[in-house]
Write a protein that holds these residues in place. Structure first.
Motif, PDB file in Angstrom:
ATOM      1  N   PRO A  36      37.665  50.428  40.267  1.00 22.24           N
ATOM      2  CA  PRO A  36      36.734  50.248  39.144  1.00 22.24           C
ATOM      3  C   PRO A  36      35.499  51.132  39.303  1.00 22.24           C
ATOM      4  CG  PRO A  36      37.295  48.139  40.170  1.00 22.24           C
ATOM      5  CD  PRO A  36      37.840  49.214  41.062  1.00 22.24           C
ATOM      6  N   ASN A  37      35.072  51.726  38.202  1.00 21.52           N
ATOM      7  CA  ASN A  37      33.831  52.493  38.175  1.00 21.52           C
ATOM      8  C   ASN A  37      32.812  51.627  37.432  1.00 21.52           C
ATOM      9  OD1 ASN A  37      31.713  54.246  37.617  1.00 21.52           O
ATOM     10  ND2 ASN A  37      33.045  56.015  37.326  1.00 21.52           N
ATOM     11  N   PHE A  38      32.173  50.730  38.166  1.00 20.24           N
ATOM     12  CA  PHE A  38      31.291  49.748  37.535  1.00 20.24           C
ATOM     13  C   PHE A  38      30.082  50.390  36.862  1.00 20.24           C
ATOM     14  CE2 PHE A  38      33.508  46.971  40.667  1.00 20.24           C
ATOM     15  CZ  PHE A  38      34.117  46.121  39.740  1.00 20.24           C
ATOM     16  N   LEU A  41      31.347  51.647  33.545  1.00 21.79           N
ATOM     17  CA  LEU A  41      31.649  50.516  32.655  1.00 21.79           C
ATOM     18  C   LEU A  41      30.361  49.901  32.111  1.00 21.79           C
ATOM     19  CD1 LEU A  41      34.570  48.919  34.692  1.00 21.79           C
ATOM     20  CD2 LEU A  41      34.750  50.039  32.443  1.00 21.79           C
ATOM     21  N   ARG A  42      29.341  49.755  32.958  1.00 27.88           N
ATOM     22  CA  ARG A  42      28.046  49.217  32.485  1.00 27.88           C
ATOM     23  C   ARG A  42      27.408  50.162  31.462  1.00 27.88           C
ATOM     24  NH1 ARG A  42      27.590  47.894  37.802  1.00 27.88           N
ATOM     25  NH2 ARG A  42      26.247  49.676  38.226  1.00 27.88           N
ATOM     26  N   LEU A 100      32.455  41.502  33.177  1.00 29.28           N
ATOM     27  CA  LEU A 100      32.241  42.623  34.093  1.00 29.28           C
ATOM     28  C   LEU A 100      31.440  42.179  35.314  1.00 29.28           C
ATOM     29  CD1 LEU A 100      32.649  45.626  34.692  1.00 29.28           C
ATOM     30  CD2 LEU A 100      30.535  46.074  33.424  1.00 29.28           C
ATOM     31  N   GLN A 104      32.912  42.375  38.998  1.00 27.80           N
ATOM     32  CA  GLN A 104      32.221  43.093  40.072  1.00 27.80           C
ATOM     33  C   GLN A 104      31.892  42.150  41.225  1.00 27.80           C
ATOM     34  OE1 GLN A 104      28.842  45.372  38.775  1.00 27.80           O
ATOM     35  NE2 GLN A 104      28.696  46.477  40.703  1.00 27.80           N
TER      36      GLN A 104
END
Length: 195
Positions: A36-38, A41-42, A100, A104
């Motif tokens: 995941p590329n948090f 995504l945010r 999300l 996370q």
């Protein structure tokens, strides 16, 4: 010659679509086991909240849809549907933000819930944009006057909201550029597309 407002709206739709594409691409990659590329995504969720939900959709409701309603009743059902879809988007994004955070934080089920909600949201928005452009805009083109189109264009060109002291186009552009800078190269939509 098409009214300027139509091109402005289509340009905004294109930027929104590019961000949705990025979201769907990331979800597809994560479903296949990608990390995941948090941060990205945010940034995507921040963009959706700050631009389509806060600026683009309300202007469609207040200026474009209202102008068509004053001219004809033939689009009433369609406008009602589009307005309901605008209203549905915000709670879905709020839910995505919560999912999300849980994802996370390591919640075992939150990742799959986030993926499912993201897919549903992107599909709803893409269908919504297609309906606006393919079904609604031809009606608007037929019934609105040049003066009404000029008023709509002015509303969509407006950069400042004196009530809040912010510039939505600048804010959206900064978020859009952040998404581009964080996106892995296969997404690469070409960095110069304005929101």
């Amino acid at each position: 010659m098409k009214p300027e407002a139509i091109q402005i709206i289509r340009d905004e739709h294109l930027a929104i679509s590019a961000v949705l594409y990025s979201l769907r691409y990331l979800v597809k990659d994560m479903r296949k086991g990608g990390a995941p590329n948090f941060a990205l995504l945010r940034a995507i969720l921040d963009y959706i909240v700050s631009y389509p939900d806060r600026w683009h959709h309300p202007k469609e409701d207040k200026y474009l849809f209202a102008a068509v309603k004053r001219r004809t009743r033939e689009a009433d059902g369609l406008i009602g549907r589009l307005e309901r879809e605008h209203a549905l988007g915000y709670p879905m994004v709020e839910n995505l933000k919560k999912q999300l955070i849980a994802f996370q934080g390591g919640d075992a089920h939150a990742g799959e819930e986030f993926f499912d909600t993201a897919d549903r949201y992107a599909e709803l928005e893409w269908e919504h944009l297609r309906t606006e452009e393919d079904v609604f805009m031809p009606i608007a083109e037929r019934v609105l006057t040049a003066a009404e189109w000029a008023e709509i264009a002015a509303a969509f060109r407006e950069n400042d909201n004196p009530l809040f002291g912010i510039k939505p186009k600048d804010e959206a552009e900064a978020l859009y550029q952040r998404i581009l800078s964080l996106a892995p190269s296969p997404i690469g939509f070409g960095g110069d597309t304005p929101p």
